[in-house]
Motif scaffolding. Structure first.
Motif, PDB file in Angstrom:
ATOM      1  N   VAL A  18       0.849  -1.190   0.000  1.00 11.07           N
ATOM      2  CA  VAL A  18       0.000   0.000   0.000  1.00 11.07           C
ATOM      3  C   VAL A  18       0.889   1.246   0.000  1.00 11.07           C
ATOM      4  O   VAL A  18       1.786   1.382   0.840  1.00 11.07           O
ATOM      5  N   GLU A  19       0.646   2.110  -0.962  1.00  9.29           N
ATOM      6  CA  GLU A  19       1.369   3.376  -1.038  1.00  9.29           C
ATOM      7  C   GLU A  19       0.606   4.434  -0.226  1.00  9.29           C
ATOM      8  O   GLU A  19      -0.600   4.616  -0.428  1.00  9.29           O
ATOM      9  N   ILE A  20       1.303   5.092   0.684  1.00 10.71           N
ATOM     10  CA  ILE A  20       0.662   6.076   1.561  1.00 10.71           C
ATOM     11  C   ILE A  20       1.163   7.471   1.184  1.00 10.71           C
ATOM     12  O   ILE A  20       2.336   7.804   1.374  1.00 10.71           O
ATOM     13  N   GLU A  21       0.253   8.262   0.611  1.00 17.39           N
ATOM     14  CA  GLU A  21       0.568   9.638   0.219  1.00 17.39           C
ATOM     15  C   GLU A  21      -0.049  10.601   1.236  1.00 17.39           C
ATOM     16  O   GLU A  21      -1.210  10.428   1.621  1.00 17.39           O
ATOM     17  N   THR A  22       0.716  11.590   1.622  1.00 17.98           N
ATOM     18  CA  THR A  22       0.236  12.588   2.582  1.00 17.98           C
ATOM     19  C   THR A  22       0.411  13.980   1.995  1.00 17.98           C
ATOM     20  O   THR A  22       1.508  14.341   1.519  1.00 17.98           O
ATOM     21  N   HIS A  23      -0.660  14.765   2.029  1.00 18.69           N
ATOM     22  CA  HIS A  23      -0.622  16.143   1.507  1.00 18.69           C
ATOM     23  C   HIS A  23      -1.119  17.099   2.582  1.00 18.69           C
ATOM     24  O   HIS A  23      -2.180  16.876   3.181  1.00 18.69           O
ATOM     25  N   LEU A  24      -0.353  18.148   2.836  1.00 17.53           N
ATOM     26  CA  LEU A  24      -0.724  19.184   3.786  1.00 17.53           C
ATOM     27  C   LEU A  24      -1.040  20.464   3.036  1.00 17.53           C
ATOM     28  O   LEU A  24      -0.262  20.903   2.162  1.00 17.53           O
ATOM     29  N   ASP A  25      -2.192  21.058   3.343  1.00 14.89           N
ATOM     30  CA  ASP A  25      -2.650  22.240   2.633  1.00 14.89           C
ATOM     31  C   ASP A  25      -2.935  23.354   3.637  1.00 14.89           C
ATOM     32  O   ASP A  25      -3.412  23.099   4.755  1.00 14.89           O
ATOM     33  N   ASN A  26      -2.655  24.582   3.230  1.00 19.22           N
ATOM     34  CA  ASN A  26      -2.937  25.744   4.079  1.00 19.22           C
ATOM     35  C   ASN A  26      -4.424  26.087   3.984  1.00 19.22           C
ATOM     36  O   ASN A  26      -4.835  26.988   3.238  1.00 19.22           O
TER      37      ASN A  26
END
Length: 512
Positions: A18-26
């Protein structure tokens, strides 16, 4: 701000990456997990945020989106807590992205940042090696189980902070190593022994044959005759697990969460004895979000013992028919379908009637013919046909009970069983998926169970007089082959067939 790392999950008895992508947005603070997560994974938001804060890291006050890819495959379990936390810390720049190269991470987080054990570590370790990854970060409690797989570094982790420090290179953790051979050699031997059983020599002989060929067996007799006692001693005469069998059994037990604390490898043949109130789903496996293995899969390479067989619900018994033939179980649900292995030896015991005294020369049966027929009718003909050996267990005589001498011990019986299994292993060495006589298909039976003229005539008369089915014919040949193996004979003789036919006579006496 973005990060990417890898974890794994289980599906059936195998795993997938499983590929785990994390994105943080303002944007307004939020925390969402997408990619078909189950409720356990959705709840990880609270565990992850608390674990990060209690490990003295700053939890970002941003909009956090975590994607579990592939997005069209359901994900289950709590093993994604650690990689999600690491992904968030990497996205804020606390961990370098390149430090995750070749790493698989998994583990359940506590609120204070500690790691708890997960299920399916062995299956995940096998997949980690197959996909070319070099390091596996797992909770310390799962490290020995995962380390059974050679060719990868298994890093035992106790806390989230320890995982962060290891990935940053500020601390060094020695990879876990186990000696499979040493663990495998320290096999536990059953404390139950056939020498405890007084008399019943004919039943012990039937059990020896069943163990030697992996045949299903039915014990029928009055209460107190020792049916359950005998059945519980079947594992003591079975041959030891091979390493491959042990690994396959461990995978199932790990996924089912049945490995004991500190146990890395299942080294003894399973013996499962479910209560007669068990449901069909609990027996064959199933579930809503996660299809769990049932008792028949947990008993893989071992014994499934059904005591008081007619007391089980009819629909529960009928679901055994297909696994007994195919040696595996396919469980289909609306969203997924899973195959579990189910190559087990079925042992059953039952009374001949509700009061238990039908056929007993010393006690009077109080049941009416209708009651007896209704009681026996709970066992269907197709299921009875799939049980190779039917043996009557009479009440034990006083002389046998009072005798001071013990019967033959399990160790001596086991030696003969092992020799018979060695003959079968040599016979089926070039056959895929066949290790014992009970595994033979109709095609294999024609090849390995040739009969001389005397044996053919004997079997023909038996089929005509007893009204046996084609399946019963195959079962007799398999049992005859096992009897010949126990005798060390290369070919099946008429007296081997005669004894095998004897173990098919009870269905005529009771059911017909």
């Amino acid at each position: 701000m973005y990060s990417r790392l890898f974890s794994a999950s289980v599906f059936g008895i195998d795993a997938f990456i499983v590929e785990i992508e994390t994105h943080l947005d303002n944007a307004l603070p939020a925390f969402s997990i997408v990619g078909l997560p189950d409720s356990t994974i959705k709840e990880s938001r609270e565990r992850v945020s608390a674990a990060i804060k209690n490990s003295d890291f700053i939890f970002p006050t941003k909009k956090i989106t975590v994607n579990l890819a592939p997005a069209d495959v359901s994900k289950v379990g709590s093993a994604f807590d650690l990689p999600i936390a690491l992904g968030i810390l990497s996205a804020v720049g606390f961990l370098p992205q390149e430090s995750f190269e070749g790493v698989i991470a998994l583990g359940e987080l506590s609120l204070e940042g500690g790691l708890r054990p997960i299920h399916g570590a062995l299956s995940i370790a096998i997949k980690t090696k197959e996909e070319g990854y070099t390091k596996l970060l797992v909770p310390k409690q799962n490290a020995e189980e995962a380390a059974l797989v050679d060719g990868i570094e298994v890093i035992p982790i106790e806390t989230l902070r320890e995982a962060v420090e290891y990935i940053n290179g500020t601390t060094n953790i020695t990879p876990c190593y186990v000696d499979k051979t040493e663990i495998f050699q320290n096999q536990y031997h059953s404390r139950e022994n056939m020498s405890d059983v007084k008399g019943q020599d004919n039943v012990k002989r039937a059990i020896e044959i069943a163990a030697a060929g992996g045949h299903n067996i039915l014990l029928i007799g009055p209460p107190g005759s020792g049916k359950t006692m005998l059945a519980k001693r079947i594992p003591s005469v079975l041959p030891p697990l091979t390493l491959n069998e042990s690994l396959e059994t461990t995978k199932i037990h790990s996924i089912a969460g049945l490995l004991e604390k500190g146990q890395a490898l299942v080294t003894d043949r399973p013996f499962r004895s479910p209560h007669h109130t068990i449901s069909d789903v609990a027996l064959v496996g199933g579930g809503a979000s996660f299809i769990r293995p049932g008792e028949i899969s947990i008993a893989h390479h071992g014994v499934l013992f059904l005591d008081e067989l007619p007391e089980f619900a009819r629909n529960v018994l009928e679901v055994l028919r297909q696994p007994l033939e195919d040696k595996n179980i396919s469980i289909a649900r609306s969203k997924q379908s899973v195959d579990y292995p189910a190559n087990f030896m079925l042992a059953c015991s039952m009374n001949p009637c509700p009061c238990g005294n039908y056929g007993d020369p010393s006690k009077e049966c109080t049941c009416s013919p209708t009651q007896i027929q209704k009681y026996l009718g709970k066992i269907s003909g197709p299921l009875l046909d799939r049980i190779d050996i039917h043996v009557e267990v009479p009440a034990v005589k006083y002389q046998d009970l009072a005798a001071k001498a013990n019967g033959e011990s399990s160790e001596f019986i086991r030696e003969r069983v092992i020799k018979a299994r060695e003959m079968q292993s040599e016979r089926f060495a070039k056959m895929d998926g066949i290790h014992k006589n009970a595994d033979m298909s109709s095609k294999d039976i024609r090849k390995f169970c040739e009969l001389d003229d005397a044996s053919q005539k004997l079997l023909e008369r038996a089929m005509q007089r007893m009204g046996l089915s084609a399946r019963a014919y195959d079962r007799i040949l398999k049992v005859g082959r096992t009897i010949a193996d126990l005798a060390g004979a290369d070919s099946i003789q008429s007296f081997h067939i005669s004894e095998a036919i004897q173990y098919r006579s009870l269905d005529r006496d009771y059911w017909k």
